[in-house]
Design a protein around this motif. Structure first.
Motif, PDB file in Angstrom:
ATOM      1  N   THR A  84      -7.335   8.542  -7.080  1.00 50.71           N
ATOM      2  CA  THR A  84      -8.667   9.153  -7.063  1.00 50.71           C
ATOM      3  C   THR A  84      -8.866  10.038  -5.837  1.00 50.71           C
ATOM      4  O   THR A  84      -9.564  11.046  -5.903  1.00 50.71           O
ATOM      5  CB  THR A  84      -9.777   8.080  -7.097  1.00 50.71           C
ATOM      6  N   SER A  85      -8.250   9.684  -4.725  1.00 46.28           N
ATOM      7  CA  SER A  85      -8.380  10.506  -3.507  1.00 46.28           C
ATOM      8  C   SER A  85      -7.669  11.836  -3.664  1.00 46.28           C
ATOM      9  O   SER A  85      -8.167  12.877  -3.215  1.00 46.28           O
ATOM     10  CB  SER A  85      -7.818   9.750  -2.296  1.00 46.28           C
ATOM     11  N   ILE A  86      -6.505  11.808  -4.297  1.00 46.23           N
ATOM     12  CA  ILE A  86      -5.789  13.058  -4.570  1.00 46.23           C
ATOM     13  C   ILE A  86      -6.626  13.945  -5.483  1.00 46.23           C
ATOM     14  O   ILE A  86      -6.763  15.153  -5.264  1.00 46.23           O
ATOM     15  CB  ILE A  86      -4.418  12.765  -5.226  1.00 46.23           C
ATOM     16  N   GLN A  87      -7.222  13.330  -6.500  1.00 42.43           N
ATOM     17  CA  GLN A  87      -7.967  14.074  -7.502  1.00 42.43           C
ATOM     18  C   GLN A  87      -9.300  14.593  -6.991  1.00 42.43           C
ATOM     19  O   GLN A  87      -9.696  15.725  -7.271  1.00 42.43           O
ATOM     20  CB  GLN A  87      -8.213  13.178  -8.728  1.00 42.43           C
ATOM     21  N   GLU A  88     -10.031  13.773  -6.209  1.00 41.24           N
ATOM     22  CA  GLU A  88     -11.415  14.104  -5.885  1.00 41.24           C
ATOM     23  C   GLU A  88     -11.644  14.616  -4.470  1.00 41.24           C
ATOM     24  O   GLU A  88     -12.681  15.226  -4.193  1.00 41.24           O
ATOM     25  CB  GLU A  88     -12.308  12.889  -6.133  1.00 41.24           C
ATOM     26  N   THR A  89     -10.717  14.351  -3.548  1.00 45.20           N
ATOM     27  CA  THR A  89     -10.943  14.817  -2.178  1.00 45.20           C
ATOM     28  C   THR A  89      -9.891  15.803  -1.711  1.00 45.20           C
ATOM     29  O   THR A  89     -10.206  16.764  -1.006  1.00 45.20           O
ATOM     30  CB  THR A  89     -10.989  13.633  -1.182  1.00 45.20           C
ATOM     31  N   GLY A  90      -8.630  15.570  -2.064  1.00 43.70           N
ATOM     32  CA  GLY A  90      -7.558  16.421  -1.571  1.00 43.70           C
ATOM     33  C   GLY A  90      -7.379  16.316  -0.072  1.00 43.70           C
ATOM     34  O   GLY A  90      -6.664  17.113   0.541  1.00 43.70           O
ATOM     35  N   ASP A  91      -8.005  15.319   0.545  1.00 42.82           N
ATOM     36  CA  ASP A  91      -7.967  15.139   1.997  1.00 42.82           C
ATOM     37  C   ASP A  91      -6.741  14.308   2.373  1.00 42.82           C
ATOM     38  O   ASP A  91      -6.632  13.139   2.012  1.00 42.82           O
ATOM     39  CB  ASP A  91      -9.251  14.442   2.458  1.00 42.82           C
ATOM     40  N   THR A  92      -5.826  14.920   3.133  1.00 35.60           N
ATOM     41  CA  THR A  92      -4.576  14.255   3.483  1.00 35.60           C
ATOM     42  C   THR A  92      -4.805  12.965   4.248  1.00 35.60           C
ATOM     43  O   THR A  92      -4.113  11.958   4.023  1.00 35.60           O
ATOM     44  CB  THR A  92      -3.682  15.194   4.315  1.00 35.60           C
ATOM     45  N   LEU A  93      -5.758  12.963   5.174  1.00 35.38           N
ATOM     46  CA  LEU A  93      -6.043  11.757   5.960  1.00 35.38           C
ATOM     47  C   LEU A  93      -6.445  10.594   5.070  1.00 35.38           C
ATOM     48  O   LEU A  93      -5.969   9.469   5.231  1.00 35.38           O
ATOM     49  CB  LEU A  93      -7.156  12.041   6.973  1.00 35.38           C
ATOM     50  N   ILE A  94      -7.321  10.870   4.115  1.00 30.50           N
ATOM     51  CA  ILE A  94      -7.782   9.824   3.197  1.00 30.50           C
ATOM     52  C   ILE A  94      -6.634   9.337   2.320  1.00 30.50           C
ATOM     53  O   ILE A  94      -6.441   8.126   2.126  1.00 30.50           O
ATOM     54  CB  ILE A  94      -8.932  10.350   2.309  1.00 30.50           C
ATOM     55  N   ILE A  95      -5.862  10.274   1.779  1.00 29.60           N
ATOM     56  CA  ILE A  95      -4.774   9.924   0.860  1.00 29.60           C
ATOM     57  C   ILE A  95      -3.726   9.058   1.548  1.00 29.60           C
ATOM     58  O   ILE A  95      -3.314   8.006   1.032  1.00 29.60           O
ATOM     59  CB  ILE A  95      -4.120  11.201   0.290  1.00 29.60           C
ATOM     60  N   VAL A  96      -3.277   9.481   2.729  1.00 25.95           N
ATOM     61  CA  VAL A  96      -2.249   8.727   3.453  1.00 25.95           C
ATOM     62  C   VAL A  96      -2.779   7.353   3.857  1.00 25.95           C
ATOM     63  O   VAL A  96      -2.040   6.354   3.806  1.00 25.95           O
ATOM     64  CB  VAL A  96      -1.768   9.512   4.691  1.00 25.95           C
ATOM     65  N   THR A  97      -4.043   7.284   4.236  1.00 21.30           N
ATOM     66  CA  THR A  97      -4.637   6.000   4.604  1.00 21.30           C
ATOM     67  C   THR A  97      -4.554   5.010   3.447  1.00 21.30           C
ATOM     68  O   THR A  97      -4.182   3.839   3.636  1.00 21.30           O
ATOM     69  CB  THR A  97      -6.111   6.174   5.019  1.00 21.30           C
ATOM     70  N   PHE A  98      -4.867   5.459   2.228  1.00 20.44           N
ATOM     71  CA  PHE A  98      -4.823   4.553   1.078  1.00 20.44           C
ATOM     72  C   PHE A  98      -3.397   4.209   0.666  1.00 20.44           C
ATOM     73  O   PHE A  98      -3.141   3.112   0.159  1.00 20.44           O
ATOM     74  CB  PHE A  98      -5.605   5.148  -0.092  1.00 20.44           C
ATOM     75  N   ILE A  99      -2.452   5.138   0.873  1.00 22.28           N
ATOM     76  CA  ILE A  99      -1.045   4.816   0.592  1.00 22.28           C
ATOM     77  C   ILE A  99      -0.579   3.693   1.508  1.00 22.28           C
ATOM     78  O   ILE A  99       0.040   2.712   1.065  1.00 22.28           O
ATOM     79  CB  ILE A  99      -0.153   6.063   0.769  1.00 22.28           C
ATOM     80  N   VAL A 100      -0.871   3.827   2.798  1.00 22.44           N
ATOM     81  CA  VAL A 100      -0.489   2.796   3.767  1.00 22.44           C
ATOM     82  C   VAL A 100      -1.194   1.483   3.452  1.00 22.44           C
ATOM     83  O   VAL A 100      -0.586   0.405   3.496  1.00 22.44           O
ATOM     84  CB  VAL A 100      -0.830   3.266   5.195  1.00 22.44           C
ATOM     85  N   SER A 101      -2.484   1.563   3.115  1.00 21.17           N
ATOM     86  CA  SER A 101      -3.247   0.367   2.775  1.00 21.17           C
ATOM     87  C   SER A 101      -2.648  -0.349   1.574  1.00 21.17           C
ATOM     88  O   SER A 101      -2.570  -1.588   1.548  1.00 21.17           O
ATOM     89  CB  SER A 101      -4.702   0.754   2.491  1.00 21.17           C
ATOM     90  N   THR A 102      -2.194   0.411   0.577  1.00 21.51           N
ATOM     91  CA  THR A 102      -1.581  -0.178  -0.609  1.00 21.51           C
ATOM     92  C   THR A 102      -0.317  -0.947  -0.254  1.00 21.51           C
ATOM     93  O   THR A 102      -0.108  -2.089  -0.701  1.00 21.51           O
ATOM     94  CB  THR A 102      -1.244   0.914  -1.641  1.00 21.51           C
ATOM     95  N   VAL A 103       0.529  -0.341   0.563  1.00 19.73           N
ATOM     96  CA  VAL A 103       1.792  -0.970   0.958  1.00 19.73           C
ATOM     97  C   VAL A 103       1.538  -2.293   1.676  1.00 19.73           C
ATOM     98  O   VAL A 103       2.151  -3.331   1.356  1.00 19.73           O
ATOM     99  CB  VAL A 103       2.617  -0.028   1.859  1.00 19.73           C
ATOM    100  N   PHE A 104       0.608  -2.298   2.632  1.00 18.15           N
ATOM    101  CA  PHE A 104       0.406  -3.500   3.439  1.00 18.15           C
ATOM    102  C   PHE A 104      -0.481  -4.533   2.753  1.00 18.15           C
ATOM    103  O   PHE A 104      -0.335  -5.735   3.002  1.00 18.15           O
ATOM    104  CB  PHE A 104      -0.126  -3.114   4.822  1.00 18.15           C
ATOM    105  N   ASN A 105      -1.388  -4.107   1.870  1.00 21.69           N
ATOM    106  CA  ASN A 105      -2.091  -5.084   1.030  1.00 21.69           C
ATOM    107  C   ASN A 105      -1.101  -5.778   0.107  1.00 21.69           C
ATOM    108  O   ASN A 105      -1.219  -6.978  -0.177  1.00 21.69           O
ATOM    109  CB  ASN A 105      -3.181  -4.399   0.197  1.00 21.69           C
ATOM    110  N   GLY A 106      -0.115  -5.006  -0.362  1.00 17.64           N
ATOM    111  CA  GLY A 106       0.932  -5.578  -1.199  1.00 17.64           C
ATOM    112  C   GLY A 106       1.754  -6.612  -0.442  1.00 17.64           C
ATOM    113  O   GLY A 106       2.172  -7.636  -1.000  1.00 17.64           O
ATOM    114  N   LEU A 107       1.995  -6.361   0.855  1.00 16.18           N
ATOM    115  CA  LEU A 107       2.728  -7.312   1.684  1.00 16.18           C
ATOM    116  C   LEU A 107       1.978  -8.640   1.795  1.00 16.18           C
ATOM    117  O   LEU A 107       2.577  -9.716   1.634  1.00 16.18           O
ATOM    118  CB  LEU A 107       2.950  -6.719   3.083  1.00 16.18           C
ATOM    119  N   ILE A 108       0.668  -8.570   2.051  1.00 17.81           N
ATOM    120  CA  ILE A 108      -0.131  -9.797   2.174  1.00 17.81           C
ATOM    121  C   ILE A 108      -0.176 -10.546   0.843  1.00 17.81           C
ATOM    122  O   ILE A 108      -0.069 -11.779   0.800  1.00 17.81           O
ATOM    123  CB  ILE A 108      -1.567  -9.479   2.642  1.00 17.81           C
ATOM    124  N   PHE A 109      -0.305  -9.801  -0.249  1.00 19.84           N
ATOM    125  CA  PHE A 109      -0.320 -10.433  -1.574  1.00 19.84           C
ATOM    126  C   PHE A 109       1.013 -11.120  -1.857  1.00 19.84           C
ATOM    127  O   PHE A 109       1.045 -12.235  -2.398  1.00 19.84           O
ATOM    128  CB  PHE A 109      -0.620  -9.391  -2.644  1.00 19.84           C
TER     129      PHE A 109
END
Length: 242
Positions: free
Chosen positions: A203-228
């Motif tokens: 959704t960030s790629i589609q609706e914002t195109g903001d690199t900071l936001i996109i990279v933040t959610f990519i990193v968040s996904t990876v590390f949320n996956g680690l905790i899970f």
């Protein structure tokens, strides 16, 4: 007349998920195979689904803490880092006037995450610290959302989100490893955070195109996956005794 009003009202609701020109493509031209509109509508639907889920995503965690009467196993430092990251992203997106569907869950996550931090302090026999934290956080958020905070400062806060997200999750991961278990962490909450951050990449790629936001959610996904993954690994493990 009443029928026309009903139709207009329905159209207004549909425009939330089907913005123009996609509304006309689907409901006027019946062009259901419009690729660009498919991505837009999917992004809107995912975005609002994430927001609805965020209303209660951390409630299982809060309930688990209250039932146990303790925040044992939950790293306060990790929670505070996560709160910083969520707050920075939400205030930055608000200031940038991004669509609400692209960041709205942040408003609910800040409330719930700050509540968890409050409970960890309060149930840890630090009532004064808990109330001081609560008052300070409310004041800071009021300022950041007021429009008085310069945009470059909000941008700077967002830019350091990536290392903050990594630090937050690694602190919790290390705490889990040292304890030999995940304590009062809620599997439902952690899974929903993982799934939500994964969907937010699209959704960030589609609706914002903001690199900071996109990279933040990519990193968040990876590390949320680690905790899970840790929760699954330690599912039947007994915590280490001191």
């Amino acid at each position: 007349m009443a029928g026309d009003n009903t139709t207009t009202g329905l159209e207004n609701y549909l425009h939330i998920i089907f913005p123009q020109p996609c509304y006309d493509e689907y409901f006027v031209k019946f062009n259901f195979f419009h690729a660009q509109c498919f991505n837009i509508v999917l992004s809107k639907a995912l975005g609002y689904s994430i927001i609805l889920g965020a209303v209660m995503v951390k409630l299982p965690q809060i309930v688990k803490i209250l039932k146990a009467g303790s925040g044992e196993g939950i790293s306060l430092a990790a929670v505070l880092c996560e709160l910083f990251a969520i707050s920075a992203t939400t205030t930055y997106a608000f200031a940038m006037s991004f669509p609400f569907s692209a960041y709205g869950e942040g408003l609910f996550l800040t409330i719930q995450t700050s509540t968890i931090a409050f409970l960890i302090l309060f149930l840890g026999s630090n009532a004064a610290g808990a109330f001081l934290f609560g008052a300070s956080y409310i004041g800071i958020m009021a300022y950041l959302l007021s429009g008085l905070c310069p945009l470059p400062i909000l941008g700077a806060l967002q830019s350091i989100n990536i290392p903050i997200v990594i630090l937050s999750k690694m602190l919790q991961a290390v705490t889990n490893f040292r304890n030999g278990g995940t304590g009062q962490l809620s599997v439902v909450t952690v899974f929903l955070l993982f799934a939500g951050s994964l969907a937010r990449v699209f959704t960030s790629i589609q609706e914002t195109g903001d690199t900071l936001i996109i990279v933040t959610f990519i990193v968040s996904t990876v590390f949320n996956g680690l905790i899970f993954a840790q929760i699954l690994y330690y599912w039947n493990a007994k915590p280490k005794k001191d």
